[in-house]
Design a protein around this motif. Structure first.
Motif, PDB file in Angstrom:
ATOM      1  N   LYS A 278      48.418  47.795  54.641  1.00 10.87           N
ATOM      2  CA  LYS A 278      48.456  46.432  55.204  1.00 10.87           C
ATOM      3  C   LYS A 278      49.195  45.482  54.273  1.00 10.87           C
ATOM      4  CE  LYS A 278      44.639  46.095  58.440  1.00 10.87           C
ATOM      5  NZ  LYS A 278      43.249  45.731  58.615  1.00 10.87           N
ATOM      6  N   PHE A 279      48.960  45.650  52.990  1.00 11.43           N
ATOM      7  CA  PHE A 279      49.639  44.809  51.988  1.00 11.43           C
ATOM      8  C   PHE A 279      51.155  45.054  52.065  1.00 11.43           C
ATOM      9  CE2 PHE A 279      51.520  44.589  47.706  1.00 11.43           C
ATOM     10  CZ  PHE A 279      51.287  43.247  47.404  1.00 11.43           C
ATOM     11  N   ASN A 280      51.536  46.336  52.136  1.00 10.52           N
ATOM     12  CA  ASN A 280      52.969  46.693  52.176  1.00 10.52           C
ATOM     13  C   ASN A 280      53.658  46.159  53.437  1.00 10.52           C
ATOM     14  OD1 ASN A 280      53.053  47.943  49.714  1.00 10.52           O
ATOM     15  ND2 ASN A 280      52.703  50.011  50.525  1.00 10.52           N
ATOM     16  N   SER A 281      52.901  46.118  54.550  1.00 11.35           N
ATOM     17  CA  SER A 281      53.520  45.646  55.789  1.00 11.35           C
ATOM     18  C   SER A 281      53.401  44.127  55.934  1.00 11.35           C
ATOM     19  CB  SER A 281      52.890  46.355  56.991  1.00 11.35           C
ATOM     20  OG  SER A 281      51.522  46.003  57.060  1.00 11.35           O
ATOM     21  N   GLY A 282      52.894  43.459  54.892  1.00  7.23           N
ATOM     22  CA  GLY A 282      52.850  41.989  54.887  1.00  7.23           C
ATOM     23  C   GLY A 282      51.748  41.387  55.732  1.00  7.23           C
ATOM     24  N   GLU A 283      50.746  42.221  56.081  1.00  3.01           N
ATOM     25  CA  GLU A 283      49.668  41.703  56.933  1.00  3.01           C
ATOM     26  C   GLU A 283      48.621  40.903  56.157  1.00  3.01           C
ATOM     27  OE1 GLU A 283      47.935  44.455  59.924  1.00  3.01           O
ATOM     28  OE2 GLU A 283      49.660  45.728  59.423  1.00  3.01           O
ATOM     29  N   LEU A 284      48.639  41.021  54.813  1.00  5.14           N
ATOM     30  CA  LEU A 284      47.665  40.271  54.022  1.00  5.14           C
ATOM     31  C   LEU A 284      48.355  39.048  53.423  1.00  5.14           C
ATOM     32  CD1 LEU A 284      45.934  43.199  52.057  1.00  5.14           C
ATOM     33  CD2 LEU A 284      45.087  42.041  54.095  1.00  5.14           C
ATOM     34  N   THR A 285      47.626  37.939  53.386  1.00  9.28           N
ATOM     35  CA  THR A 285      48.217  36.744  52.772  1.00  9.28           C
ATOM     36  C   THR A 285      47.434  36.363  51.514  1.00  9.28           C
ATOM     37  OG1 THR A 285      46.910  35.426  54.299  1.00  9.28           O
ATOM     38  CG2 THR A 285      49.236  35.688  54.830  1.00  9.28           C
ATOM     39  N   ALA A 286      48.175  35.875  50.536  1.00 10.35           N
ATOM     40  CA  ALA A 286      47.542  35.523  49.260  1.00 10.35           C
ATOM     41  C   ALA A 286      46.616  34.335  49.451  1.00 10.35           C
ATOM     42  CB  ALA A 286      48.605  35.199  48.222  1.00 10.35           C
ATOM     43  N   ALA A 287      45.451  34.402  48.791  1.00  9.29           N
ATOM     44  CA  ALA A 287      44.468  33.307  48.881  1.00  9.29           C
ATOM     45  C   ALA A 287      44.808  32.237  47.851  1.00  9.29           C
ATOM     46  CB  ALA A 287      43.064  33.865  48.634  1.00  9.29           C
ATOM     47  N   ASP A 288      44.797  30.981  48.280  1.00 13.58           N
ATOM     48  CA  ASP A 288      45.086  29.871  47.362  1.00 13.58           C
ATOM     49  C   ASP A 288      43.916  29.558  46.443  1.00 13.58           C
ATOM     50  OD1 ASP A 288      47.521  29.517  48.525  1.00 13.58           O
ATOM     51  OD2 ASP A 288      46.778  28.072  50.005  1.00 13.58           O
ATOM     52  N   GLY A 289      42.706  29.913  46.899  1.00 21.94           N
ATOM     53  CA  GLY A 289      41.512  29.578  46.120  1.00 21.94           C
ATOM     54  C   GLY A 289      40.450  30.630  46.333  1.00 21.94           C
ATOM     55  N   PRO A 290      39.300  30.436  45.696  1.00 23.05           N
ATOM     56  CA  PRO A 290      38.223  31.406  45.849  1.00 23.05           C
ATOM     57  C   PRO A 290      37.736  31.467  47.299  1.00 23.05           C
ATOM     58  CG  PRO A 290      37.449  29.433  44.725  1.00 23.05           C
ATOM     59  CD  PRO A 290      38.933  29.312  44.823  1.00 23.05           C
ATOM     60  N   SER A 291      37.314  32.652  47.737  1.00 21.64           N
ATOM     61  CA  SER A 291      36.851  32.796  49.115  1.00 21.64           C
ATOM     62  C   SER A 291      35.344  32.621  49.227  1.00 21.64           C
ATOM     63  CB  SER A 291      37.249  34.162  49.671  1.00 21.64           C
ATOM     64  OG  SER A 291      36.649  35.195  48.915  1.00 21.64           O
ATOM     65  N   VAL A 292      34.658  32.727  48.088  1.00 16.99           N
ATOM     66  CA  VAL A 292      33.194  32.552  48.092  1.00 16.99           C
ATOM     67  C   VAL A 292      32.797  31.779  46.838  1.00 16.99           C
ATOM     68  CG1 VAL A 292      32.602  34.616  49.421  1.00 16.99           C
ATOM     69  CG2 VAL A 292      32.929  34.821  46.949  1.00 16.99           C
ATOM     70  N   GLY A 293      31.547  31.339  46.802  1.00 15.18           N
ATOM     71  CA  GLY A 293      31.043  30.627  45.632  1.00 15.18           C
ATOM     72  C   GLY A 293      30.633  31.589  44.530  1.00 15.18           C
ATOM     73  N   SER A 294      30.180  31.025  43.404  1.00 13.72           N
ATOM     74  CA  SER A 294      29.696  31.828  42.295  1.00 13.72           C
ATOM     75  C   SER A 294      28.517  32.696  42.727  1.00 13.72           C
ATOM     76  CB  SER A 294      29.236  30.931  41.137  1.00 13.72           C
ATOM     77  OG  SER A 294      30.333  30.274  40.572  1.00 13.72           O
ATOM     78  N   HIS A 295      28.384  33.844  42.078  1.00 16.61           N
ATOM     79  CA  HIS A 295      27.236  34.748  42.261  1.00 16.61           C
ATOM     80  C   HIS A 295      27.174  35.402  43.635  1.00 16.61           C
ATOM     81  CE1 HIS A 295      25.439  31.850  39.114  1.00 16.61           C
ATOM     82  NE2 HIS A 295      26.094  32.826  38.521  1.00 16.61           N
ATOM     83  N   PHE A 296      28.275  35.337  44.422  1.00 13.95           N
ATOM     84  CA  PHE A 296      28.271  35.960  45.748  1.00 13.95           C
ATOM     85  C   PHE A 296      27.949  37.449  45.653  1.00 13.95           C
ATOM     86  CE2 PHE A 296      30.533  38.340  49.035  1.00 13.95           C
ATOM     87  CZ  PHE A 296      30.019  37.758  50.173  1.00 13.95           C
ATOM     88  N   GLY A 297      28.564  38.119  44.679  1.00 11.34           N
ATOM     89  CA  GLY A 297      28.431  39.575  44.564  1.00 11.34           C
ATOM     90  C   GLY A 297      27.127  40.045  43.972  1.00 11.34           C
ATOM     91  N   THR A 298      26.250  39.112  43.584  1.00 11.48           N
ATOM     92  CA  THR A 298      24.979  39.555  43.022  1.00 11.48           C
ATOM     93  C   THR A 298      23.928  39.755  44.094  1.00 11.48           C
ATOM     94  OG1 THR A 298      24.212  37.294  42.687  1.00 11.48           O
ATOM     95  CG2 THR A 298      25.373  38.313  40.844  1.00 11.48           C
ATOM     96  N   GLY A 299      24.247  39.310  45.317  1.00 11.28           N
ATOM     97  CA  GLY A 299      23.311  39.510  46.417  1.00 11.28           C
ATOM     98  C   GLY A 299      22.174  38.514  46.434  1.00 11.28           C
ATOM     99  N   ILE A 300      22.257  37.465  45.580  1.00 14.57           N
ATOM    100  CA  ILE A 300      21.188  36.459  45.608  1.00 14.57           C
ATOM    101  C   ILE A 300      21.760  35.066  45.827  1.00 14.57           C
ATOM    102  CG2 ILE A 300      19.419  37.635  44.269  1.00 14.57           C
ATOM    103  CD1 ILE A 300      20.482  36.210  41.769  1.00 14.57           C
TER     104      ILE A 300
END
Lengths: 122, 290
Positions: free
Chosen positions: A100-122
């Motif tokens: 998908k990246f190679n075919s240009g289907e993904l676009t670069a994010a200008d900023g964070p997509s989530v807040g702090s501690h998103f990946g901790t599950g809490i």
């Protein structure tokens, strides 16, 4: 170019890990040749600062872009400082994300997509 | 007569009645004509002021040291990032980023920098109020909203405690770093709990903490006639002193909801808290061999 994909496993067929800082693995892929290496992420269980330390890992590995599900503010700021572009919203397998990246289907994010501690599950 | 000592009121579980016990104990001691200071170390949400209603006479800002990098002196060696255990400073070649919220102010990055490119700057994390409520001395820490460095602020609050008289520290709930900072080195800890499964679970954690810190302690069981008997069974089995039981009395809840003091509204509690104060004093003096 070298890109880093967050992955739940160590192969190109592994599902993308939706978290950046606490992803299980980083797959560093040459997007032209599809040659890759898998780096286990020591920051999975970090008490804090996982996004920053993980940014350091992919920057030191020479990646110029990151494909992942979500990316928090500290990781985003670190990756930007290292000149790495972040593409969030990646899903499916690592290989599908690279395609998908190679075919240009993904676009670069200008900023964070989530807040702090998103990946901790809490 | 040298009768200064520090009592911390703590609990594992939140909402068990720490502030009720701490404020009423402080007021009772002051009414007995003794010098007493109430110190609110629950800096994320101090609420003792609601009950003691102090007049605040002075407020001071509290700062911690965080690194500031002079990039023109930086060689990009990355040593600052390697020593930092919290990813509060990280070097991407010569691009050094700092994350002030993660910094624990250890100064390690400044020590290892070979070109002295890192200087200290002060960052405000909260404030400390000083005042009094009748004859109760009053100190409270207030952590800035959005900040996480409560241990650093609690350490500063502890340095403002009175050198004489009784000091009553209202600790935060839990058993982690902020609580350790609030209770370490005190003469006595009161652990407030309730007779519920959560109360028991968190009491066991709190007991483990004070035993690790080698602090003398006793338990207060609040709402003692609800729930089950397991907290009492545990205290008996572990030979833990239960210094006070407070029943589940609607009048206490009503007084609390109005911000009134229990000992003002329910006369019989003056004796209960007086007995509690005497009980603790006895234990502390016995320990000191007095």
């Amino acid at each position: 170019m070298k890109i880093a994909i967050t992955s739940t496993g160590e192969t190109l067929d592994s599902p993308v890990d939706p978290r950046f800082g606490r992803a299980a693995w980083f797959i560093i892929v040459d997007s032209d040749s599809m040659e890759f290496e898998a780096i286990a992420n020591d920051n999975v269980g970090a008490a804090g600062g996982a996004g920053i330390s993980s940014a350091k890992v992919v920057i030191d590995a020479g990646a110029e872009a990151v494909l992942t599900g979500n990316c928090g503010p500290n990781a985003h700021r670190s990756l930007a400082a290292g000149g790495v572009k972040v593409y969030t919203g990646a899903a499916g397998t690592v290989k599908e994300a690279v395609e998908k990246f190679n075919s240009g289907e993904l676009t670069a994010a200008d900023g964070p997509s989530v807040g702090s501690h998103f990946g901790t599950g809490i | 007569m040298a009768d200064s000592f520090v009592i911390a009121v703590a609990s594992g579980k939140g909402g068990t009645g720490k502030t009720t016990v701490a404020t009423n104990l402080a007021l009772l001691i002051s009414r007995a004509g003794k010098k007493v200071q109430y110190v609110d170390c629950d800096v994320e949400e101090p609420n003792g002021h609601i009950f003691l209603k102090p007049a605040i006479e002075k407020t001071e800002a509290v700062t911690v040291a965080v690194p500031q990098v002079e990039l023109d002196k930086c060689t990009g060696c990355g040593k600052c990032g390697e020593i930092c255990q919290y990813s509060a400073i990280v070097a991407f070649k010569k691009n050094v980023l700092t994350f002030e919220q993660l910094c624990h102010s250890c100064g390690g990055c400044m020590l290892v920098c070979p070109t002295n490119a890192i200087k200290e700057k002060q960052k405000e994390i909260g404030s400390i109020d000083h005042g009094s409520a009748d004859s109760v001395g009053f100190v409270q820490g207030r952590l800035q909203i959005g900040d996480v460095r409560s241990p650093a602020l609690i350490r500063q609050v502890r340095q403002r405690t009175a050198a004489e008289g009784t000091v009553i520290i209202d600790a935060p709930p839990g058993t982690s770093c902020p609580v350790i900072e609030a209770v370490k080195g005190v003469d006595f800890v009161l652990l407030v709990t309730e007779p519920t499964p959560f109360g028991l679970n968190d009491l066991m954690l709190a007991v483990g903490m004070v035993r690790e810190l080698k602090l003398p302690f006793a338990v207060v069981i609040n709402r003692s006639d609800v729930g089950d008997d397991k907290v009492r069974q545990y205290c008996r089995a572990e030979e833990i002193d239960v210094a006070l039981e407070i029943p589940d009395d609607r009048r206490i809840a009503e007084a609390y909801s109005r911000g009134d003091m229990v000992i003002d509204v329910l006369g019989e509690y003056q004796k209960h808290f007086a007995d509690l104060a005497e009980h603790i004093e006895g234990k502390v003096y016995a320990q000191r061999g007095l």
